[in-house]
Every structure is written in structure tokens, then in C-alpha cells.
Write an enzyme that holds these catalytic residues in place. Structure first.
Site, PDB file in Angstrom:
ATOM      1  N   ARG A 103     -44.854   6.557  20.172  1.00  0.00           N
ATOM      2  CA  ARG A 103     -44.320   6.053  21.446  1.00  0.00           C
ATOM      3  C   ARG A 103     -45.035   4.745  21.768  1.00  0.00           C
ATOM      4  O   ARG A 103     -46.259   4.694  21.771  1.00  0.00           O
ATOM      5  CB  ARG A 103     -44.594   7.110  22.514  1.00  0.00           C
ATOM      6  CG  ARG A 103     -44.051   6.819  23.860  1.00  0.00           C
ATOM      7  CD  ARG A 103     -44.346   7.968  24.816  1.00  0.00           C
ATOM      8  NE  ARG A 103     -45.693   7.908  25.356  1.00  0.00           N
ATOM      9  CZ  ARG A 103     -46.045   8.380  26.544  1.00  0.00           C
ATOM     10  NH1 ARG A 103     -45.137   8.972  27.299  1.00  0.00           N
ATOM     11  NH2 ARG A 103     -47.271   8.295  26.984  1.00  0.00           N
ATOM     12  N   ASP A 201     -54.397  12.122  25.699  1.00  0.00           N
ATOM     13  CA  ASP A 201     -53.622  11.839  24.487  1.00  0.00           C
ATOM     14  C   ASP A 201     -53.893  12.942  23.463  1.00  0.00           C
ATOM     15  O   ASP A 201     -54.994  13.057  22.928  1.00  0.00           O
ATOM     16  CB  ASP A 201     -54.019  10.465  23.917  1.00  0.00           C
ATOM     17  CG  ASP A 201     -53.123  10.075  22.751  1.00  0.00           C
ATOM     18  OD1 ASP A 201     -53.075  10.835  21.753  1.00  0.00           O
ATOM     19  OD2 ASP A 201     -52.466   9.028  22.820  1.00  0.00           O
ATOM     20  N   ASP A 204     -55.132  11.812  19.939  1.00  0.00           N
ATOM     21  CA  ASP A 204     -56.520  11.318  19.956  1.00  0.00           C
ATOM     22  C   ASP A 204     -57.496  12.475  20.106  1.00  0.00           C
ATOM     23  O   ASP A 204     -58.532  12.518  19.440  1.00  0.00           O
ATOM     24  CB  ASP A 204     -56.720  10.340  21.122  1.00  0.00           C
ATOM     25  CG  ASP A 204     -56.018   9.020  20.894  1.00  0.00           C
ATOM     26  OD1 ASP A 204     -55.437   8.827  19.810  1.00  0.00           O
ATOM     27  OD2 ASP A 204     -56.044   8.177  21.810  1.00  0.00           O
TER      28      ASP A 204
END
Ligand SMILES: O=P(O)(O)OC[C@H]1O[C@H](OP(=O)(O)OP(=O)(O)O)[C@H](O)[C@@H]1O
Ligand SMILES: O=c1cc[nH]c(=O)[nH]1
Ligand SMILES: [Mg+2]
Length: 211
Positions: A103, A201, A204
Site C-alpha cells: 500500500r 504496521d 514491521d
């Protein structure tokens, strides 16, 4: 489109630790794996089976087995990869395809950088794995691709969903055979397109990297 929110204290407990910013990557991966197995139990409630004759040590009887063709499981890279093992633990004979999607941080538009799955999914049940349903853009593109290849029953497993993403999917995938199974629907998206309160995230946190 149908949505099922797994309402279970074990799910809520594991999700709370997953959300905690102090949770490190190894713990995050383990909890995501455990959560997926709980979600998979709900998500496979309608997995297709057929009768099979078996003989127990006591007598002959009729059991069930998964039908052919086998279900296809499609993790959306990166973060969805952390859900694969939890899913295939319950569906060890499933075939696995891959979609790599990212994204854009500014526009929030998804793009696909890798596709590896059968061209013909006619009559196939497909389970898509992506921890975060945020704007919904990624899953709409992914599921439209699966339906274009002939999939006739698609279930998305998400750890977290935002109301905005659920609404987009309901709008864009109206009339399609799609179910979303998630551990929770959170409050909203923030200006950066992150789920609030969310967990940050997912990719991550899962892999200990940035970006
Ligand atoms: O609903 P959306 O607004 O489309 O956002 C959700 C997507 O964003 C994240 O992926 P990301 O682009 O961060 O890629 P990554 O998994 O490689 O981190 C997440 O894993 C979803 O795929
Ligand atoms: O909150 C969010 C939104 C999109 N992708 C993530 O990993 N987290
Ligand atoms: Mg990411």
C-alpha cells in the site's frame, strides 16, 4: 459479503498483547500464529467435505473428508505470511498461492508486485490471509483477482479490521461469495490510514523492520 467477529476471551487476550507496543517481534509472530489458528477454526466452518466410508476397530461407519479440489490458502505478503503456518496447521493439505501487495504510504492505494497461484480457480474455496483490513483497498483488489480466476467461495482472515475497510468491501464486493473473519473491528482509521487503536504496521512488527 458476510463478516464474523470472533467473540472469545482467548482471542481478546492474545489480541491485547499483540497490540501492546512493548511486544517484541518473536512474541508478535507467536501470538499472530496462535490467533490465526483460533480464527481458522471459525473461518473453516463451511469448508467443503464429502462422506467417506471408514472402518473403526469396532465397526464400519461413515465419516467425512475434505473434498477435491483442495482449498487454496493465499497469504498477502508481507504481513500475511506470518499467518500461513497457523492456517495450514488446521488445513495441512491445502494448496498455497501467494500475492505480494504493498500500500502506497501517501495515496493508500495498493499495488501488486507478485502473483503466484493457479490461473484457474473454478469451483475452488479460497482463504486469504492478511492481518490488517484498513481502507480495504488491498483486500478488494486481491479478492477481485481470485473471483476473476473463478473462485466461488472466498474467506478473508484478518487479525484486525477498520469500519471504513469493512464498508468499502461491502460496497465493492456486494453480491460476491465473500466472508471476512476477524478478531475485532476497531474504532476508525487515522489520517495516515492506520487502524485506531490498532497495532501499528503489522509487517514491521512481525519482521522487525521499517517500511
Ligand atoms: O486495507 P488497506 O488500507 O489496503 O491496508 C492493509 C494492507 O496494509 C498492510 O500491508 P503493507 O502495504 O504495509 O505491506 P507489508 O505487509 O509488506 O508491510 C497490510 O498487511 C495490508 O496488506
Ligand atoms: O494499521 C494498519 C493499517 C495498514 N497496515 C498496517 O500494517 N497497519
Ligand atoms: Mg506494512
Amino acid at each position: 459479503m458476510r463478516i464474523h467477529v470472533a467473540d472469545h476471551p482467548l482471542v481478546a487476550h492474545k489480541l491485547s498483547t499483540l497490540r501492546d507496543e512493548r511486544t517484541d517481534s518473536p512474541t508478535f509472530r507467536r501470538l499472530a500464529d496462535e490467533l490465526v489458528t483460533l480464527l481458522a477454526y471459525e473461518a473453516t466452518r463451511d469448508v467443503r467435505t464429502e462422506p467417506v466410508e471408514i472402518t473403526t476397530p469396532v465397526t464400519a461407519t461413515t465419516g467425512v473428508r475434505l473434498t477435491h479440489p483442495r482449498p487454496l490458502v493465499v497469504p498477502i505478503l508481507r504481513a500475511g505470511l506470518g499467518m500461513l503456518e497457523g492456517m495450514t496447521r488446521l488445513l495441512p493439505t491445502a494448496e498455497v498461492g501467494f500475492l505480494g501487495m504493498i500500500r502506497d504510504e501517501e495515496t493508500l492505494q495498493p499495488s501488486t508486485y507478485a502473483t503466484r497461484m493457479p490461473d484457474d480457480l473454478s469451483g475452488r474455496q479460497v482463504y486469504v490471509l492478511d492481518p490488517m483490513l484498513a481502507t480495504g483497498g488491498t483486500l478488494v483488489v486481491a479478492i477481485n483477482e481470485l473471483i476473476a480466476r473463478g473462485a466461488d467461495d472466498v474467506t478473508a482472515l484478518c487479525l484486525l479490521a477498520a469500519p471504513e475497510g469493512v464498508a468499502l468491501m461491502e460496497r465493492e464486493l456486494a453480491g460476491t461469495p465473500v466472508t471476512v473473519v476477524t478478531a475485532a473491528v476497531d474504532e476508525r482509521l487515522n489520517e495516515a490510514g492506520f487502524i485506531v487503536p490498532g497495532l501499528g504496521d503489522a509487517g514491521d512488527r512481525m519482521y522487525g523492520t521499517a517500511g
